[in-house]
Design a protein around this motif. Structure first.
Motif: not given
Length: 71
Positions: A16, A18, A20-22, A29, A70
């Motif tokens: 798993y 983790t 951030p998305d953006n 980050l 991206n």
């Protein structure tokens, strides 16, 4: 007539990650594998390959991307 269904969540065996998305270019980050659940595995090191010729080692790492892209 209402019926209630009760289910129990199990601690699922899985890696798993983790993060951030953006984020913005130049922003720090944090990536973490702290919630990884792999019983029976003795994980000695976590390797992170970011696809920009940088590799880091650790359960949690901080990364700054200098170019917009991206993934």
């Amino acid at each position: 007539m209402k019926r209630h269904i009760t289910s129990k969540l199990k601690n699922v065996e899985q890696p798993y990650i983790t993060g951030p998305d953006n984020v913005l270019s130049g922003q720090k980050l944090r990536f973490s594998a702290d919630s990884t659940n792999l019983p029976g595995w003795n994980i000695l090191r976590y390797y992170w390959n970011f696809g920009d010729e940088s590799i880091m080692v650790g359960k949690e790492v901080d990364k700054v991307f200098t170019k917009t892209r991206n993934v």
